[in-house]
Design a protein around this motif. Structure first.
Motif, PDB file in Angstrom:
ATOM      1  N   GLU A 178      -5.340  -4.146   2.072  1.00 25.79           N
ATOM      2  CA  GLU A 178      -4.134  -3.446   2.511  1.00 25.79           C
ATOM      3  C   GLU A 178      -4.462  -2.292   3.452  1.00 25.79           C
ATOM      4  O   GLU A 178      -3.762  -2.076   4.446  1.00 25.79           O
ATOM      5  N   ILE A 179      -5.523  -1.565   3.167  1.00 29.01           N
ATOM      6  CA  ILE A 179      -5.932  -0.461   4.041  1.00 29.01           C
ATOM      7  C   ILE A 179      -6.349  -0.995   5.407  1.00 29.01           C
ATOM      8  O   ILE A 179      -5.982  -0.438   6.448  1.00 29.01           O
ATOM      9  N   LEU A 225     -15.216   0.896   3.799  1.00 31.95           N
ATOM     10  CA  LEU A 225     -14.183   1.639   4.525  1.00 31.95           C
ATOM     11  C   LEU A 225     -14.780   2.501   5.629  1.00 31.95           C
ATOM     12  O   LEU A 225     -14.226   2.601   6.718  1.00 31.95           O
ATOM     13  N   LEU A 247       0.844  -1.209   0.000  1.00 30.30           N
ATOM     14  CA  LEU A 247       0.000   0.000   0.000  1.00 30.30           C
ATOM     15  C   LEU A 247       0.872   1.250   0.000  1.00 30.30           C
ATOM     16  O   LEU A 247       0.606   2.196  -0.746  1.00 30.30           O
ATOM     17  N   LEU A 262      -4.732  -0.126   9.087  1.00 23.98           N
ATOM     18  CA  LEU A 262      -5.531   0.377  10.201  1.00 23.98           C
ATOM     19  C   LEU A 262      -5.395  -0.513  11.434  1.00 23.98           C
ATOM     20  O   LEU A 262      -5.312  -0.018  12.563  1.00 23.98           O
ATOM     21  N   PRO A 299      -6.565  -3.508  -2.565  1.00 17.85           N
ATOM     22  CA  PRO A 299      -6.405  -2.217  -1.884  1.00 17.85           C
ATOM     23  C   PRO A 299      -7.177  -2.136  -0.563  1.00 17.85           C
ATOM     24  O   PRO A 299      -6.655  -1.602   0.422  1.00 17.85           O
ATOM     25  N   CYS A 312       0.918   4.121  -2.946  1.00 23.11           N
ATOM     26  CA  CYS A 312       0.697   5.544  -2.666  1.00 23.11           C
ATOM     27  C   CYS A 312       1.911   6.384  -3.081  1.00 23.11           C
ATOM     28  O   CYS A 312       1.760   7.462  -3.655  1.00 23.11           O
TER      29      CYS A 312
END
Length: 126
Positions: free
Chosen positions: A66-67, A118, A15, A71, A63, A19
């Motif tokens: 990975e987020i 999310l 990730l 977190l 994605p 970015c």
């Protein structure tokens, strides 16, 4: 506090690289692009507003997986004071900015449901 396993850390690294290279995460919201591990699946299963089918679909999206990994590790390793401040900023972003022009994605079910996923995850971080 246990050290995150290598799949979680590799996901966070991936990730970060995406970015850093300005990759468009919205462009890769395909279901089935990864196989989530049990640690992350169990972590998300504790969120009552996310059902099993939604959890399985959204965590199989690279994605989003990975987020969620980021977190989870952030929650475990960052001090409560800093985490509270950062999470407040993130919630403000999610509730205001991310949904400000949601009508742009009116016909894109994948983007809309990914944003909702999310939002549920971030709203339930303690």
């Amino acid at each position: 506090m246990t050290f995150p396993n290598s799949k979680v850390l590799n996901s966070i690294k991936s990730l970060r690289n995406a970015c850093a290279h300005n990759n468009c995460l919205l462009n890769n919201l395909n279901i089935g692009s990864t196989a989530p591990n049990q640690e992350i699946t169990t972590y998300i299963s504790k969120i009552k507003t996310i059902g099993k089918e939604e959890r399985n679909k959204k965590l199989s999206c690279r994605p989003l997986f990975e987020i969620v990994c980021l977190l989870k590790v952030y929650k475990e390793f960052v001090s409560p004071k800093i985490r509270k401040h950062s999470m407040n900023n993130l919630k403000r972003f999610i509730h205001k900015r991310m949904f400000m022009h949601i009508k742009y994605y009116e016909n894109n079910h994948v983007v809309k449901t990914s944003f909702e996923f999310l939002k549920k995850v971030i709203d339930n971080l303690v």
